[in-house]
Enzyme design. Sequence first.
Site, PDB file in Angstrom:
ATOM      1  N   ASP A  87       0.794  -1.220   0.000  1.00  0.00           N
ATOM      2  CA  ASP A  87       0.000   0.000   0.000  1.00  0.00           C
ATOM      3  C   ASP A  87       0.831   1.278   0.000  1.00  0.00           C
ATOM      4  O   ASP A  87       0.652   2.149  -0.831  1.00  0.00           O
ATOM      5  CB  ASP A  87      -0.925   0.001   1.217  1.00  0.00           C
ATOM      6  CG  ASP A  87      -1.693   1.292   1.355  1.00  0.00           C
ATOM      7  OD1 ASP A  87      -2.422   1.637   0.414  1.00  0.00           O
ATOM      8  OD2 ASP A  87      -1.539   1.962   2.386  1.00  0.00           O
ATOM      9  N   ASP A 141       4.560   0.392   3.888  1.00  0.00           N
ATOM     10  CA  ASP A 141       4.380  -0.839   4.661  1.00  0.00           C
ATOM     11  C   ASP A 141       4.251  -2.018   3.700  1.00  0.00           C
ATOM     12  O   ASP A 141       4.596  -1.930   2.535  1.00  0.00           O
ATOM     13  CB  ASP A 141       3.160  -0.714   5.576  1.00  0.00           C
ATOM     14  CG  ASP A 141       1.897  -0.336   4.794  1.00  0.00           C
ATOM     15  OD1 ASP A 141       1.946  -0.303   3.548  1.00  0.00           O
ATOM     16  OD2 ASP A 141       0.853  -0.086   5.428  1.00  0.00           O
ATOM     17  N   TYR A 161      -8.241   2.048   6.328  1.00  0.00           N
ATOM     18  CA  TYR A 161      -8.972   2.584   5.188  1.00  0.00           C
ATOM     19  C   TYR A 161     -10.467   2.339   5.392  1.00  0.00           C
ATOM     20  O   TYR A 161     -11.097   1.588   4.660  1.00  0.00           O
ATOM     21  CB  TYR A 161      -8.483   1.949   3.880  1.00  0.00           C
ATOM     22  CG  TYR A 161      -7.109   2.416   3.473  1.00  0.00           C
ATOM     23  CD1 TYR A 161      -6.929   3.624   2.816  1.00  0.00           C
ATOM     24  CD2 TYR A 161      -5.979   1.660   3.781  1.00  0.00           C
ATOM     25  CE1 TYR A 161      -5.670   4.074   2.456  1.00  0.00           C
ATOM     26  CE2 TYR A 161      -4.708   2.098   3.428  1.00  0.00           C
ATOM     27  CZ  TYR A 161      -4.560   3.306   2.768  1.00  0.00           C
ATOM     28  OH  TYR A 161      -3.301   3.744   2.418  1.00  0.00           O
ATOM     29  N   GLU A 205       4.778  10.769   3.812  1.00  0.00           N
ATOM     30  CA  GLU A 205       4.209   9.474   3.458  1.00  0.00           C
ATOM     31  C   GLU A 205       4.144   9.362   1.949  1.00  0.00           C
ATOM     32  O   GLU A 205       4.014  10.353   1.227  1.00  0.00           O
ATOM     33  CB  GLU A 205       2.800   9.358   4.052  1.00  0.00           C
ATOM     34  CG  GLU A 205       2.101   8.044   3.780  1.00  0.00           C
ATOM     35  CD  GLU A 205       2.562   6.934   4.693  1.00  0.00           C
ATOM     36  OE1 GLU A 205       3.541   6.264   4.313  1.00  0.00           O
ATOM     37  OE2 GLU A 205       1.971   6.742   5.765  1.00  0.00           O
TER      38      GLU A 205
END
Length: 723
Positions: A80, A83, A237, A448
Amino acid sequence: MMKICTRLAAGLTVASLFAGALSTLPFSTGATFSANYAEALQKSLYFYECQQAGPLPDWNRVAWRDDATLTDAVTGGWYDAGDHVKFNLPMAYSASMLAWGLYQYPEGITAAGQTDIYVNNLTFVLDYLAACDEGDTAIYQVGLGQVDHTWWGPAELLQYGLEENGADYESARSVLRGTDSAVCGEMAAALAAGAAALDGISDRADEYLSHAENLFRLADETRSDEAYNNSDAGGFYRSSHFYDELFYAANWLYIATGDQMYLDKATSYIPSLDKELGSSELKYTWGMCWDDVMQGGMLLYAINTGDSTYIRHVQKHLDYWTDSVKELDGGARWLTTWGCLRYATTAGFLASVACDTILNGTDISKYQTFYEEQINFCLGDNPSGQSYVVGYGEKSPQNPHHRTAHASWKNDLAVPDTNRHILYGALVGGPNEDGSYTDDRGNYINNEVACDYNAGFTALLCKMVADYGGTADPSFPEPETPEKEFYVETELTQSNSGVNLSFLFTNHSAWPARVEDNISYRYYMDLSEVLAAGYSASDVVVRVDRDQAEMYSGYTPATVSEITHYQGNIYYIEVTYPDGRVALPISEGHHQCELMLALVFPNYGSGWDALNDYSNQDLLENEETYVITDRIPLYQNGVLISGMEPDGTTPAATDITEPVTPDLTLGDINLDNMVRLNDLVLLVRYLLAETSISQDQYAQADVNSDHAVNGIDAAALRQRLIE
């Protein structure tokens, strides 16, 4: 590495084929800023290759990645973010946006010379989503985020890292399945969009469409996200609604099939779509993202129907973005804290599509300026000249929040200081509301990266290349220079009767992170004083005081040779690690494996001379301090791979990154493509230290595949020959 070189060559071939057909830099939509949109697209696609899970395809260009999570119930797909979880909701959304970019602007992709690699990346993820369709249910997640996020390390060693932390790996890679509407609807949208985009390009298009229709059926029949939101997925999510996904998917299915039923379905969902707060008006604020695809669906619906009501809705949404969303210096619109640039570039993509379809023939200058500003801001057209795309531009992020690119050997976000790999093409979250930005790995709000961050960005780049051109870099990706990956740190303490040595065998591999079996190192000593005193080398006492490898259950411990003659009065002791798992770059306690031994003068007398020992020259200058020295060389399967022997011998041109030759047969130790008695004889001679074998031969000698070659393998091979 053989495998890596193959990938790199394939990437260069594709780039080179198209390079000559492209125009020349610079390209610019403003007076002072130049952007190369083809290069940006090329690198954005590379980012998706960095995210690939499972067995990597031969066209993968990422030299520091390797196969990973191979025991997953469904292999493949994309990790994703930084990770190693495969969350299908954002993955499917991202796939749908890449498909839309190809569907809408194939000429841009072709102009950039990226058609083959674009299609490869798209089909890679669509194959995974199709495989997740189980008929009456669907897999919507592989891996548990709550467990995965407890360890910071490279994907290739995930199992070892999680188990080191006490996790059960099989549970950590659990499969979540169901028929929940948002995730199944988004998977249907991705596969339908992919089928439409790949029609006439890939023979997989019909298969994708079949899965899209089935997943849409499941989502439409269920009309709930309850089970999904109560699972591990809900903590990462969470779906806030599902009619938008059904609406989005139905529109793509209508495009892919031409079946009026799907357009009628889309129409039926409109009353259930979100409304503006306190109003009956359909929501036009917020932005297209993994959890809210309503505005993308509205644009498709307006295109599919030509209905002026929905054309006005799309225009109202674009006016919201151009006139009401906060504008940063440089033109980027800042919607919210998390991943502000993903929202801005995706809104830009919708604006570009609207300009080329439902708004064509009207005054679209405001919207054109808007989408150009969003992409250019990301590429460095801002007051600080900061590119927010890793590896693009003169000033780009160095430390995106990404485990495998960082390649820590200590399960530590802060070690090393700078990421060891360049995560080319990754769009980081972006600046704060005040426009400030800090390149800090620990600041995951700004740094991120994720598949969905790059999704709308990639699609918009397709448009920009179509309009403004660009030149892909024919030498991309530039090979990285690996750091020293395997070495020994040595601490020496001397006395009149001998020396005490502490060796730390170190695995800091990252090209890729991996297990390497049968590595050894040698400590060379000059025994002139021992021989002059009337003793022989065999009289020197070798005492092993600690072997850390023995603490690992199921791992083969180190072996320490007898004192062995090298030449003249020079001898050595060789420490071998048959099982490379004893040193793995996964934690503070595991990235090094300690062995402590003492060499004692015969009869514990005095007279040991540490000064004349070859391996001591650097150690004596820093006694009682750990030192890395080339005078304690490393070997693999008896072949020198780093350091230098006393006579000046250094490694040959090959190195430890050269992989074992694939598709050999276990037991074929002499590599003659047959398993016969000759192989057993060679194995026995090796076990008796009567001969050495190569790395490929060692791999074939590990008959029971337990990362060690010993008598068990000989017994297994003997039994096979008898049978």
